[in-house]
Design a protein around this motif. Structure first.
Motif, PDB file in Angstrom:
ATOM      1  N   VAL A  22      41.530   0.542  61.048  1.00  0.00           N
ATOM      2  CA  VAL A  22      41.868  -0.866  60.904  1.00  0.00           C
ATOM      3  C   VAL A  22      42.497  -1.080  59.538  1.00  0.00           C
ATOM      4  O   VAL A  22      41.876  -0.814  58.511  1.00  0.00           O
ATOM      5  CB  VAL A  22      40.627  -1.767  61.064  1.00  0.00           C
ATOM      6  CG1 VAL A  22      40.971  -3.216  60.765  1.00  0.00           C
ATOM      7  CG2 VAL A  22      40.055  -1.643  62.469  1.00  0.00           C
ATOM      8  N   SER A  26      44.008  -9.335  59.175  1.00  0.00           N
ATOM      9  CA  SER A  26      43.750 -10.222  60.304  1.00  0.00           C
ATOM     10  C   SER A  26      42.927  -9.524  61.385  1.00  0.00           C
ATOM     11  O   SER A  26      42.037 -10.140  62.002  1.00  0.00           O
ATOM     12  CB  SER A  26      45.072 -10.727  60.899  1.00  0.00           C
ATOM     13  OG  SER A  26      45.884  -9.644  61.321  1.00  0.00           O
ATOM     14  N   THR A  27      43.203  -8.234  61.614  1.00  0.00           N
ATOM     15  CA  THR A  27      42.428  -7.471  62.595  1.00  0.00           C
ATOM     16  C   THR A  27      40.989  -7.327  62.137  1.00  0.00           C
ATOM     17  O   THR A  27      40.047  -7.524  62.913  1.00  0.00           O
ATOM     18  CB  THR A  27      43.050  -6.086  62.816  1.00  0.00           C
ATOM     19  OG1 THR A  27      44.412  -6.226  63.221  1.00  0.00           O
ATOM     20  CG2 THR A  27      42.293  -5.305  63.875  1.00  0.00           C
ATOM     21  N   GLY A  66      41.070  -1.506  67.198  1.00  0.00           N
ATOM     22  CA  GLY A  66      41.680  -1.836  65.913  1.00  0.00           C
ATOM     23  C   GLY A  66      43.097  -1.311  65.794  1.00  0.00           C
ATOM     24  O   GLY A  66      43.995  -2.015  65.314  1.00  0.00           O
ATOM     25  N   VAL A  69      45.477  -3.459  68.061  1.00  0.00           N
ATOM     26  CA  VAL A  69      45.760  -4.782  67.520  1.00  0.00           C
ATOM     27  C   VAL A  69      46.637  -4.678  66.279  1.00  0.00           C
ATOM     28  O   VAL A  69      47.570  -5.466  66.083  1.00  0.00           O
ATOM     29  CB  VAL A  69      44.457  -5.542  67.228  1.00  0.00           C
ATOM     30  CG1 VAL A  69      44.749  -6.887  66.566  1.00  0.00           C
ATOM     31  CG2 VAL A  69      43.657  -5.746  68.516  1.00  0.00           C
ATOM     32  N   ASP A  70      46.371  -3.699  65.426  1.00  0.00           N
ATOM     33  CA  ASP A  70      47.232  -3.483  64.259  1.00  0.00           C
ATOM     34  C   ASP A  70      48.677  -3.228  64.685  1.00  0.00           C
ATOM     35  O   ASP A  70      49.623  -3.784  64.111  1.00  0.00           O
ATOM     36  CB  ASP A  70      46.730  -2.292  63.442  1.00  0.00           C
ATOM     37  CG  ASP A  70      45.683  -2.680  62.408  1.00  0.00           C
ATOM     38  OD1 ASP A  70      45.281  -3.857  62.371  1.00  0.00           O
ATOM     39  OD2 ASP A  70      45.251  -1.790  61.649  1.00  0.00           O
ATOM     40  N   THR A  90      38.998  -6.663  73.708  1.00  0.00           N
ATOM     41  CA  THR A  90      40.298  -6.713  73.038  1.00  0.00           C
ATOM     42  C   THR A  90      40.873  -8.120  73.089  1.00  0.00           C
ATOM     43  O   THR A  90      41.412  -8.624  72.098  1.00  0.00           O
ATOM     44  CB  THR A  90      41.286  -5.729  73.674  1.00  0.00           C
ATOM     45  OG1 THR A  90      40.736  -4.405  73.666  1.00  0.00           O
ATOM     46  CG2 THR A  90      42.606  -5.720  72.909  1.00  0.00           C
ATOM     47  N   VAL A  93      39.207 -10.254  70.462  1.00  0.00           N
ATOM     48  CA  VAL A  93      39.700  -9.984  69.107  1.00  0.00           C
ATOM     49  C   VAL A  93      41.039 -10.692  68.900  1.00  0.00           C
ATOM     50  O   VAL A  93      41.278 -11.327  67.857  1.00  0.00           O
ATOM     51  CB  VAL A  93      39.830  -8.469  68.863  1.00  0.00           C
ATOM     52  CG1 VAL A  93      40.514  -8.185  67.526  1.00  0.00           C
ATOM     53  CG2 VAL A  93      38.449  -7.807  68.887  1.00  0.00           C
ATOM     54  N   LEU A  94      41.910 -10.614  69.888  1.00  0.00           N
ATOM     55  CA  LEU A  94      43.203 -11.292  69.792  1.00  0.00           C
ATOM     56  C   LEU A  94      43.027 -12.808  69.757  1.00  0.00           C
ATOM     57  O   LEU A  94      43.759 -13.511  69.060  1.00  0.00           O
ATOM     58  CB  LEU A  94      44.087 -10.880  70.965  1.00  0.00           C
ATOM     59  CG  LEU A  94      44.576  -9.425  70.917  1.00  0.00           C
ATOM     60  CD1 LEU A  94      45.129  -8.999  72.272  1.00  0.00           C
ATOM     61  CD2 LEU A  94      45.621  -9.252  69.832  1.00  0.00           C
TER      62      LEU A  94
END
Length: 243
Positions: A22, A26-27, A66, A69-70, A90, A93-94
């Motif tokens: 990560v 933001s993530t 992670g 999303v990154d 997921t 997280v978004l």
């Protein structure tokens, strides 16, 4: 049990391990907020970096989420499509990054969709839309999307998903079959590569775990074997009841 402390410890390790799974702030912030134990029901083990199984599908390890999303690099108020709802983690997280009402997820397995919806609601992300769809066809009625994340491998990104990207949008997917790599697509071209990955292939209808026939290859092999058996002289005798 103080899950917030477990989340903080998990994200700290993902930010500072040798692979730095990560990297985006933001993530990291989002993963510190999402109660993963609401999605995997493993108590403290929910915050260990390991993948799990759920209804015949793989629940991604936190480090993999992670990285995805990154690579997707979502920004606040982006409209996001997740292909492969999984347990819903997921998508949650978004949702922390872009807002729950801007996250859409699809999965080809109806029972997985039900579970993801329930998990997201229990965790406080009930505004995330989860629908049962063939992921390769996307969700055209909600397009265009600023970001599209595919949690299944394909040789090439499905055309329908590319068509549903907004101008300047980004699609992230695992490219390849055996030697896979995580690829980000912009303007229909490879914009960046984010290292090796290992994902199951994008399914078509009939291959999902809840289908009557899970694998079309099994069905085709069975039908082919039946035809070959019937092509041999005297096959009808197999049906004679000698008693």
């Amino acid at each position: 049990m103080e899950f917030a402390a477990f989340r903080a410890e998990m994200v700290d390790s993902l930010e500072h391990d040798t692979k730095a799974a990560v990297q985006a702030q933001s993530t990291a912030r989002a993963m510190r907020e999402v109660p993963r134990h609401e999605f995997v029901e493993e108590g403290r083990r929910a915050y260990t970096d390991q993948s799990l199984e759920h209804r015949g599908t793989r629940v991604l390890a936190p480090s993999t989420v992670g990285r995805l999303v990154d690579a997707l690099a979502p920004a606040e108020d982006d409209d996001v499509l997740v292909v492969g709802a999984g347990v819903g983690y997921t998508a949650a997280v978004l949702a922390e990054i872009v807002g729950a009402e801007r996250v859409h997820a699809v999965d080809i397995d109806r029972q997985v969709v039900y579970d993801a919806r329930s998990n997201l609601a229990d965790a406080g992300y009930g505004d995330v839309l989860v629908d049962c769809r063939d992921g390769a066809r996307g969700l055209p009625e909600y397009a265009p999307f600023d970001r599209v994340l595919v949690e299944a491998a394909a040789v090439d990104p499905p055309t329908a998903l590319l068509d549903q990207l907004a101008d300047g949008g980004r699609l992230v997917y695992p490219e390849g079959t055996t030697d896979q790599r995580l690829v980000a697509i912009e303007n229909r071209e490879t914009a960046s590569v984010h290292g090796p990955v290992a994902f199951a292939p994008l399914l078509v209808d009939g291959e999902q775990a809840s289908a009557l026939e899970q694998n079309r290859t099994v069905r085709e092999d069975r039908e082919r074997a039946a035809k070959e058996a019937q092509s041999r002289k005297g096959w009808e005798q197999d049906w004679i009841d000698w008693e």
